[in-house]
Design a protein around this motif. Structure first.
Motif, PDB file in Angstrom:
ATOM      1  N   PRO A  16     -40.513  -5.114  16.286  1.00  0.00           N
ATOM      2  CA  PRO A  16     -39.629  -5.306  15.142  1.00  0.00           C
ATOM      3  C   PRO A  16     -38.327  -6.016  15.503  1.00  0.00           C
ATOM      4  O   PRO A  16     -37.847  -5.942  16.628  1.00  0.00           O
ATOM      5  N   PHE A  17     -37.804  -6.705  14.520  1.00  0.00           N
ATOM      6  CA  PHE A  17     -36.509  -7.362  14.587  1.00  0.00           C
ATOM      7  C   PHE A  17     -35.912  -7.185  13.205  1.00  0.00           C
ATOM      8  O   PHE A  17     -36.605  -7.348  12.210  1.00  0.00           O
ATOM      9  N   TYR A  18     -34.647  -6.827  13.124  1.00  0.00           N
ATOM     10  CA  TYR A  18     -34.051  -6.524  11.832  1.00  0.00           C
ATOM     11  C   TYR A  18     -32.848  -7.403  11.556  1.00  0.00           C
ATOM     12  O   TYR A  18     -32.097  -7.746  12.465  1.00  0.00           O
ATOM     13  N   ARG A  19     -32.666  -7.733  10.288  1.00  0.00           N
ATOM     14  CA  ARG A  19     -31.448  -8.386   9.832  1.00  0.00           C
ATOM     15  C   ARG A  19     -30.674  -7.368   9.013  1.00  0.00           C
ATOM     16  O   ARG A  19     -31.267  -6.618   8.236  1.00  0.00           O
ATOM     17  N   VAL A  20     -29.371  -7.332   9.190  1.00  0.00           N
ATOM     18  CA  VAL A  20     -28.513  -6.450   8.409  1.00  0.00           C
ATOM     19  C   VAL A  20     -28.116  -7.240   7.167  1.00  0.00           C
ATOM     20  O   VAL A  20     -27.476  -8.285   7.275  1.00  0.00           O
ATOM     21  N   VAL A  21     -28.543  -6.746   6.003  1.00  0.00           N
ATOM     22  CA  VAL A  21     -28.308  -7.466   4.758  1.00  0.00           C
ATOM     23  C   VAL A  21     -27.633  -6.574   3.728  1.00  0.00           C
ATOM     24  O   VAL A  21     -27.718  -5.344   3.794  1.00  0.00           O
ATOM     25  N   VAL A  22     -26.983  -7.221   2.781  1.00  0.00           N
ATOM     26  CA  VAL A  22     -26.418  -6.547   1.617  1.00  0.00           C
ATOM     27  C   VAL A  22     -27.362  -6.867   0.468  1.00  0.00           C
ATOM     28  O   VAL A  22     -27.620  -8.040   0.178  1.00  0.00           O
ATOM     29  N   ASP A  52     -21.041  -9.137  11.458  1.00  0.00           N
ATOM     30  CA  ASP A  52     -19.730  -9.683  11.122  1.00  0.00           C
ATOM     31  C   ASP A  52     -18.883  -8.532  10.585  1.00  0.00           C
ATOM     32  O   ASP A  52     -19.073  -8.077   9.457  1.00  0.00           O
ATOM     33  N   ASN A  53     -17.954  -8.047  11.409  1.00  0.00           N
ATOM     34  CA  ASN A  53     -17.146  -6.875  11.057  1.00  0.00           C
ATOM     35  C   ASN A  53     -16.358  -7.079   9.768  1.00  0.00           C
ATOM     36  O   ASN A  53     -16.270  -6.166   8.944  1.00  0.00           O
ATOM     37  N   GLU A  54     -15.784  -8.254   9.602  1.00  0.00           N
ATOM     38  CA  GLU A  54     -14.961  -8.514   8.420  1.00  0.00           C
ATOM     39  C   GLU A  54     -15.793  -8.457   7.142  1.00  0.00           C
ATOM     40  O   GLU A  54     -15.366  -7.884   6.141  1.00  0.00           O
ATOM     41  N   LYS A  55     -16.983  -9.040   7.176  1.00  0.00           N
ATOM     42  CA  LYS A  55     -17.853  -9.011   5.994  1.00  0.00           C
ATOM     43  C   LYS A  55     -18.308  -7.584   5.695  1.00  0.00           C
ATOM     44  O   LYS A  55     -18.363  -7.181   4.538  1.00  0.00           O
ATOM     45  N   ALA A  56     -18.645  -6.829   6.733  1.00  0.00           N
ATOM     46  CA  ALA A  56     -19.084  -5.447   6.534  1.00  0.00           C
ATOM     47  C   ALA A  56     -17.968  -4.618   5.907  1.00  0.00           C
ATOM     48  O   ALA A  56     -18.194  -3.876   4.942  1.00  0.00           O
ATOM     49  N   LYS A  57     -16.766  -4.746   6.429  1.00  0.00           N
ATOM     50  CA  LYS A  57     -15.625  -4.007   5.875  1.00  0.00           C
ATOM     51  C   LYS A  57     -15.356  -4.409   4.431  1.00  0.00           C
ATOM     52  O   LYS A  57     -15.068  -3.567   3.586  1.00  0.00           O
ATOM     53  N   GLN A  58     -15.447  -5.707   4.147  1.00  0.00           N
ATOM     54  CA  GLN A  58     -15.204  -6.191   2.791  1.00  0.00           C
ATOM     55  C   GLN A  58     -16.241  -5.636   1.811  1.00  0.00           C
ATOM     56  O   GLN A  58     -15.892  -5.204   0.717  1.00  0.00           O
ATOM     57  N   TRP A  59     -17.518  -5.632   2.204  1.00  0.00           N
ATOM     58  CA  TRP A  59     -18.564  -5.105   1.316  1.00  0.00           C
ATOM     59  C   TRP A  59     -18.383  -3.612   1.079  1.00  0.00           C
ATOM     60  O   TRP A  59     -18.555  -3.124  -0.032  1.00  0.00           O
ATOM     61  N   ILE A  60     -18.030  -2.869   2.114  1.00  0.00           N
ATOM     62  CA  ILE A  60     -17.818  -1.429   1.951  1.00  0.00           C
ATOM     63  C   ILE A  60     -16.603  -1.181   1.058  1.00  0.00           C
ATOM     64  O   ILE A  60     -16.627  -0.287   0.204  1.00  0.00           O
ATOM     65  N   LYS A  61     -15.574  -1.991   1.223  1.00  0.00           N
ATOM     66  CA  LYS A  61     -14.385  -1.878   0.371  1.00  0.00           C
ATOM     67  C   LYS A  61     -14.741  -2.136  -1.092  1.00  0.00           C
ATOM     68  O   LYS A  61     -14.192  -1.516  -1.997  1.00  0.00           O
ATOM     69  N   VAL A  70     -28.036   2.302   9.187  1.00  0.00           N
ATOM     70  CA  VAL A  70     -26.989   1.294   9.352  1.00  0.00           C
ATOM     71  C   VAL A  70     -25.654   1.969   9.636  1.00  0.00           C
ATOM     72  O   VAL A  70     -24.883   1.504  10.486  1.00  0.00           O
ATOM     73  N   GLU A  71     -25.384   3.079   8.969  1.00  0.00           N
ATOM     74  CA  GLU A  71     -24.145   3.807   9.214  1.00  0.00           C
ATOM     75  C   GLU A  71     -24.082   4.295  10.659  1.00  0.00           C
ATOM     76  O   GLU A  71     -23.035   4.196  11.313  1.00  0.00           O
ATOM     77  N   LYS A  72     -25.201   4.787  11.188  1.00  0.00           N
ATOM     78  CA  LYS A  72     -25.260   5.230  12.584  1.00  0.00           C
ATOM     79  C   LYS A  72     -25.020   4.047  13.528  1.00  0.00           C
ATOM     80  O   LYS A  72     -24.276   4.158  14.504  1.00  0.00           O
ATOM     81  N   LEU A  73     -25.631   2.898  13.245  1.00  0.00           N
ATOM     82  CA  LEU A  73     -25.421   1.708  14.068  1.00  0.00           C
ATOM     83  C   LEU A  73     -23.967   1.259  14.018  1.00  0.00           C
ATOM     84  O   LEU A  73     -23.396   0.859  15.041  1.00  0.00           O
ATOM     85  N   PHE A  74     -23.350   1.324  12.842  1.00  0.00           N
ATOM     86  CA  PHE A  74     -21.937   0.970  12.711  1.00  0.00           C
ATOM     87  C   PHE A  74     -21.073   1.881  13.571  1.00  0.00           C
ATOM     88  O   PHE A  74     -20.179   1.428  14.271  1.00  0.00           O
ATOM     89  N   LYS A  75     -21.336   3.181  13.532  1.00  0.00           N
ATOM     90  CA  LYS A  75     -20.540   4.148  14.319  1.00  0.00           C
ATOM     91  C   LYS A  75     -20.751   3.941  15.819  1.00  0.00           C
ATOM     92  O   LYS A  75     -19.797   3.986  16.591  1.00  0.00           O
ATOM     93  N   ASP A  76     -22.000   3.720  16.230  1.00  0.00           N
ATOM     94  CA  ASP A  76     -22.303   3.534  17.648  1.00  0.00           C
ATOM     95  C   ASP A  76     -21.670   2.260  18.217  1.00  0.00           C
ATOM     96  O   ASP A  76     -21.379   2.183  19.404  1.00  0.00           O
ATOM     97  N   ASN A  77     -21.461   1.268  17.357  1.00  0.00           N
ATOM     98  CA  ASN A  77     -20.930  -0.025  17.802  1.00  0.00           C
ATOM     99  C   ASN A  77     -19.507  -0.289  17.311  1.00  0.00           C
ATOM    100  O   ASN A  77     -19.039  -1.428  17.381  1.00  0.00           O
ATOM    101  N   ASP A  78     -18.833   0.736  16.828  1.00  0.00           N
ATOM    102  CA  ASP A  78     -17.429   0.647  16.390  1.00  0.00           C
ATOM    103  C   ASP A  78     -17.168  -0.497  15.403  1.00  0.00           C
ATOM    104  O   ASP A  78     -16.183  -1.223  15.530  1.00  0.00           O
ATOM    105  N   VAL A  79     -18.030  -0.653  14.426  1.00  0.00           N
ATOM    106  CA  VAL A  79     -17.874  -1.729  13.456  1.00  0.00           C
ATOM    107  C   VAL A  79     -16.746  -1.417  12.479  1.00  0.00           C
ATOM    108  O   VAL A  79     -15.935  -2.279  12.169  1.00  0.00           O
ATOM    109  N   LEU A  80     -16.664  -0.213  12.001  1.00  0.00           N
ATOM    110  CA  LEU A  80     -15.679   0.135  10.988  1.00  0.00           C
ATOM    111  C   LEU A  80     -14.371   0.670  11.564  1.00  0.00           C
ATOM    112  O   LEU A  80     -13.498   1.088  10.817  1.00  0.00           O
ATOM    113  N   ALA A  81     -14.234   0.637  12.871  1.00  0.00           N
ATOM    114  CA  ALA A  81     -13.016   1.167  13.509  1.00  0.00           C
ATOM    115  C   ALA A  81     -11.851   0.214  13.355  1.00  0.00           C
ATOM    116  O   ALA A  81     -11.959  -0.925  13.107  1.00  0.00           O
TER     117      ALA A  81
END
Length: 81
Positions: A16-22, A52-61, A70-81
């Motif tokens: 498997p290979f995954y893309r993170v999408v909105v 892309d941290n900025e895009k992820a933060k913007q979409w969550i905002k 995805v939330e676990k991956l974000f936490k493990d990789n400090d995306v939302l920090a």
């Protein structure tokens, strides 16, 4: 419209290979999406997760909800920090 940040599965069987999408939560897992913001490769050693941290933060905002994986991956990789 309920918007989710989730994984879209690609790749071959057992590789498997995954893309993170909105995407709209009512769409199929591998169906149409709004924007691609990154990718995740669990097969490679070490596992590769790029987003892309900025895009992820913007979409969550703007109200997009990440799925549990995805939330676990974000936490493990400090995306939302």
């Amino acid at each position: 419209m309920a918007v989710k940040i989730r994984l879209k599965r690609l790749g071959q069987k057992k590789k498997p290979f995954y893309r993170v999408v909105v995407a709209d939560s009512r769409r199929a897992r591998d169906g149409r999406f709004i924007e691609e913001i990154g990718y995740y490769n669990p097969v490679s050693e070490p596992k590769v997760f790029r987003v892309d941290n900025e895009k992820a933060k913007q979409w969550i905002k703007n109200g997009a909800q990440p799925t549990s994986i995805v939330e676990k991956l974000f936490k493990d990789n400090d995306v939302l920090a």
